[in-house]
Design an enzyme around this catalytic site. Structure first.
Site, mmCIF file in Angstrom:
data_model
loop_
_atom_site.group_PDB
_atom_site.id
_atom_site.type_symbol
_atom_site.label_atom_id
_atom_site.label_comp_id
_atom_site.label_asym_id
_atom_site.label_seq_id
_atom_site.Cartn_x
_atom_site.Cartn_y
_atom_site.Cartn_z
ATOM 1 N N SER A 520 0.849 -1.188 0.000
ATOM 2 C CA SER A 520 0.000 0.000 0.000
ATOM 3 C C SER A 520 0.881 1.232 0.000
ATOM 4 O O SER A 520 2.056 1.187 0.378
ATOM 5 C CB SER A 520 -0.934 0.010 1.216
ATOM 6 O OG SER A 520 -0.190 0.028 2.415
ATOM 7 N N GLY A 522 0.619 5.950 -0.798
ATOM 8 C CA GLY A 522 -0.203 7.151 -0.798
ATOM 9 C C GLY A 522 -1.269 7.152 -1.863
ATOM 10 O O GLY A 522 -2.339 7.747 -1.684
ATOM 11 N N GLY A 524 -2.726 4.377 -3.173
ATOM 12 C CA GLY A 524 -3.668 3.284 -3.094
ATOM 13 C C GLY A 524 -3.017 1.998 -2.641
ATOM 14 O O GLY A 524 -1.951 1.999 -2.040
ATOM 15 N N VAL A 526 -2.074 -2.323 -3.415
ATOM 16 C CA VAL A 526 -1.634 -3.257 -4.440
ATOM 17 C C VAL A 526 -2.076 -4.663 -4.047
ATOM 18 O O VAL A 526 -1.905 -5.082 -2.902
ATOM 19 C CB VAL A 526 -0.102 -3.224 -4.620
ATOM 20 C CG1 VAL A 526 0.314 -4.060 -5.815
ATOM 21 C CG2 VAL A 526 0.372 -1.792 -4.778
ATOM 22 N N ASP A 635 11.257 9.547 -7.148
ATOM 23 C CA ASP A 635 10.930 8.848 -5.898
ATOM 24 C C ASP A 635 11.702 7.532 -5.808
ATOM 25 O O ASP A 635 11.130 6.469 -5.579
ATOM 26 C CB ASP A 635 9.434 8.595 -5.810
ATOM 27 C CG ASP A 635 8.989 8.273 -4.376
ATOM 28 O OD1 ASP A 635 9.746 8.579 -3.443
ATOM 29 O OD2 ASP A 635 7.898 7.713 -4.211
#
Length: 870
Positions: A520, A522, A524, A526, A635
């Site tokens: 999981s 920010g 959503g 998986v 990121d």
């Protein structure tokens, strides 16, 4: 006196022609043959103490094939042969001349000789180690048998990197066989037909001591060794019981064996591979090998659909007489298969495997079975495939076909197919007659009715589709279903070249109604899913849909759907239905790097860490330089580095990426990324470029070295005080908390790189190996983006193609400032008894502490942490 002189004179003339075996030395103009020295079994020279002998001998089944050999006398074992591929008869000769050794047949035809030498030969010597040496007039070596090994090495002999041992065809036919043992830069590998099937380092008895480049392989009284650093360092070792005499031999069966002298016999003490079924041709072509629980040795049979070939050939052939196994085409000419044949595939079923699947990457990923078979059919060098449903991995069996392994432990998701040629039918052989007969026999009424039947069938299917669409639309309008896909949605999400589009209901079924959560973040959650074709996927369900969520969703599709690289996670498909936004990715079976690196499972070995670093660097270099448009990830962190088979690194989560043309300024200021990995320029509204990713990669590289978070709030085994390690007190607080990037800088300045290595490696890494990664990492985290290397240069430094950079300490002093702040934060935590301390930097980089929030590194905390593991 005269009779004595006469006898001595006669002896002088007779002696050279007699079959006397010489000790240690012989000199030029010497001739030997098996017949001439038959009383000595063909032996004409022995070493000083008689340990070895040089002889012209044959083998039991090769009555007319004689070889010049070096033999260990006590065990009667051949350790070297000169003319292994050009045997002679018993009357053939070995001549020692001033130019070297010449072997010829009974008619004087040259069969083998030593290469041209730099000076004339003065003598031929057989040493006590079994080395046959040609000497010049100053006793200097001109040529040695030790430098030209066949299938065996002995104590005192080196097998240099790049050199090989080659097996014999059989125990009695010394000709070069299909197996070889090659010493590489990092390991010793067994190969068959150029394909690897075993490595020394993978044996349970082998220990990896260092990562030096291998110089040579040797055996001695205590075992088998690969040496590096000019012979001063052990790279890999196999320790064996002490023995004064042992040999290492690649036998005709394809196994590498080490044998020691026991009495007058050689007994086996090491063997690789120890499982005979891992030998590629153990059961012949298409033979099926299985472990026999009764005998403990492999047993051979044929797979279903095959039967034993004739006695003249080894292996199995298709049971259907109309099927035949093809022969791979010549690599220099990619010719098509026989025009009269049709390609088909015989299914082997589950529970079977092939040796090459464990040593070679799949030919392609994320394909279906039909596509995999098409690839093989279009390649005349391909003789079969193995297909993995879960990952869509396609393994192609090329050039030559070996044996099949059968075992209950084989991956149940792997299924094999063997290419066969289907012989021509009678219609194929006489197409004109077949065509005319078909026209004659075909009913006239069928010619009239078939077109009308097709038309009515098409119309009926169209009507049924229209009814279903109307019914679905009516239900959705009454129930207010938000998942209804409007034409506007279709229009908005249509991008040429996108991967497969999935229905929401299809993904709902695949994920068992989204029950199997695997991650999981920010954006959503998986979920693990299984599609209709049994492919395992990771489904990312975007939950916080808004303007920004929709925008990032579209961006991620546009980026990932059109780039392909082995170190980037592949987007298989997507769903854009009503408000539902889902992405379907290939499934990474080892999960994310953070779980492996920071978890409590088996420790990542240094080579695995290095490979992960190199794979990640290659992926980033492709994003920055290999795409038509520059892509900045923004990121990079362990959670977004996923690991596939053999810990192959793949970068995931491009939802934060930006597409930039070369002409653009690369400037955008919205804070993105994850705390602990954000570059300083995020905080100063400076230009964001690909060097931002370089900084994040450097931080990840430091974590790979240490096996811990750079900003862990807990005490670690790396924690030190100034008394024990010399680290200034600014790097550790009363509770021994350490800001690792600062510790890395300080240890770099002191040259104590091993202090930074993950202690769980327990010495299985060298100071030089750690130094290389730490220096690269520090270069990547320079405060000024301009002096950070680009990722292409980072890849070059990791691969060794360019020198490793020297970090500029003046551009790393900011780490000392953050180190002090980290210490202060630790002390605040102790005084307040708080377990959660967050220090958030302001835009002007001043720091303020607070006692609320998530425990984290103080440096570079974004205003929001987004994304997460897939």
């Amino acid at each position: 006196m005269e009779p004595l002189l006469f006898v001595a004179t006669i002896f002088l003339f007779i002696a050279p022609a007699s079959s006397i075996s010489f000790s240690e030395f012989i000199h030029p103009n010497f001739t030997a043959s098996h017949v001439k020295f038959i009383d000595y079994g063909g032996s004409f020279l022995t070493s000083h103490n008689g340990t070895f002998k040089a002889a012209i001998v044959n083998t039991r089944s090769q009555q007319n094939s004689f070889y010049l050999c070096i033999i260990h006398v006590l065990s009667n074992t051949i350790i070297w042969s000169a003319n292994r591929d050009t045997p002679i008869s018993g009357s053939g000769k070995m001549n020692l001349t001033p130019k070297g050794i010449i072997i010829s047949d009974e008619n004087g035809n040259l069969k083998w000789s030593t290469p041209p030498l730099k000076s004339s030969v003065s003598a031929l010597r057989l040493t006590e180690m079994g080395n046959l040496v040609l000497l010049d007039g100053f006793n200097g070596s001109l040529w040695e048998s030790f430098h030209h090994p066949t299938d065996t090495i002995v104590i005192g002999q080196h097998l240099p990197a790049g050199e090989s041992l080659s097996s014999a065809v059989s125990d009695y036919n010394l000709s070069t066989g299909d197996y070889s043992l090659t010493v590489g830069a990092s390991d010793a590998e067994l190969q068959w037909q150029g394909q690897m099937y075993w490595k020394l380092s993978m044996d349970t008895k082998a220990y990896v001591d260092s990562r030096y480049i291998v110089d040579y392989m040797a055996i001695n009284r205590t075992g088998v060794y690969l040496f590096g650093n000019n012979g001063s360092a052990v790279v890999i070792r196999v320790v064996l019981p002490p023995s004064n005499f042992r040999i290492a031999k690649l036998d005709a069966s394809g196994q590498f064996t080490v044998l020691r002298l026991s009495g007058s016999d050689l007994e086996q003490e090491f063997m690789g591979p120890d499982d005979g079924c891992q030998i590629p041709f153990i059961c012949g072509r298409m033979g099926m090998c299985a472990d026999d629980a009764t005998s403990g040795s492999p047993s051979c049979s044929c797979p279903a659909g095959f039967h034993l070939a004739s006695q003249n050939t080894s292996g199995c052939v298709p049971s259907d007489a109309s099927h035949s196994l093809p022969v791979a085409c010549n690599s220099t000419r990619k010719e098509s298969l026989l025009n009269s044949s049709v390609v088909s595939y015989l299914r082997l079923g589950y529970g079977m495997d092939y040796f090459a699947n464990h040593f070679f990457q799949p030919s392609t990923y994320d394909v279906n079975l039909s596509f995999c078979q098409e690839l093989c059919s279009d390649d005349c060098s391909c003789l079969g495939i193995f297909f993995k449903n879960s990952s869509g991995s396609c393994y192609m069996l090329g050039n030559v076909l070996g044996s099949i392994m059968s075992s209950s432990t084989v991956d149940s998701d792997l299924v094999g197919y063997i290419k066969v040629l289907v012989g021509p039918t009678q219609a194929d052989l006489n197409p004109n007659n077949s065509s005319s007969n078909q026209n004659q026999d075909f009913p006239l009424v069928a010619l009239v009715l078939l077109p009308f039947t097709g038309f009515f069938l098409f119309a009926a299917l169209g009507f049924l589709w229209w009814r279903r669409w109307k019914l679905h639309k009516s239900i959705d309008s009454k129930s207010g279903n938000p998942n209804t896909l409007s034409s506007g949605d279709l229009e908005a999400f249509y991008i040429p070249g996108l991967p497969q589009r999935f229905d929401y209901e299809e993904l709902e079924v695949a994920t068992d109604n989204f029950k199997n959560l695997i991650g999981s973040g920010g954006f959503g959650a998986v979920y693990k899913g299984i599609l209709n074709d049994k492919t395992i996927v990771a489904v990312k369900k975007i939950t916080n849909v808004g303007v920004q969520g929709k925008k990032d969703f579209c961006t991620e599709i546009a980026i990932i759907g059109n780039i392909h690289h082995v170190n980037l996670v592949k987007l298989k498909g997507f769903c854009a239905q009503g408000r539902q936004r889902l992405l379907v990715y290939e499934y990474m079976n080892h999960g994310s790097l953070d779980r492996i690196l920071f978890g409590n499972g088996p420790v990542l070995e240094w080579q695995e860490r290095f490979d992960i670093a190199l794979g990640t660097a290659r992926g980033l270099a492709y994003l920055h330089s290999g795409c038509e448009q520059k892509i900045i990830h923004c990121d990079i962190k362990p959670e977004n580095i996923l690991l596939h088979y053999h810990f192959q690194a793949k970068i995931s989560d491009f939802g934060l990426s930006k597409l930039l043309t070369p002409e653009q300024s690369s400037l955008f200021t919205t804070m993105r990324g994850t705390r602990g990995y954000l570059a300083p320029e995020w905080l100063t509204n400076s230009a964001i470029s690909e060097k931002t990713d370089v900084y994040s990669f450097g931080m990840v590289l430091l974590e790979l070295v240490s096996g811990r978070r750079n900003c862990s709030p807990r005490s670690q085994s790396h924690s030190m005080d100034s008394n024990s390690s010399g680290v200034p007190s600014s790097s550790s607080s009363a509770s021994a908390l350490v800001y690792f990037p600062l510790l890395a800088l300080e240890m770099h300045e002191q040259g104590k790189y091993l202090e930074l290595a993950d202690p769980r490696l327990e010495g299985r890494v060298t100071n030089e190996e750690v130094e290389k990664l730490v220096r690269i990492a520090l270069c990547c985290v320079h405060e000024e983006p301009a002096i950070r290397p680009n990722m292409v240069s980072v890849v070059g430094m990791l691969e060794g193609g360019i020198p490793v950079g020297q970090p500029r300490v003046e551009s790393l002093n900011f780490l000392r400032f953050y180190g002090r702040r980290f210490t202060e934060a630790s002390m605040i935590e102790e005084e307040n008894g708080q377990s959660d301390v967050t220090i958030i930097p302001r835009a002007n980089a001043s720091l303020t502490s607070t006692t609320t929030g998530f425990p984290t590194c103080f440096s570079y905390v974004s205003s929001h942490q987004i994304s997460g593991p897939r």
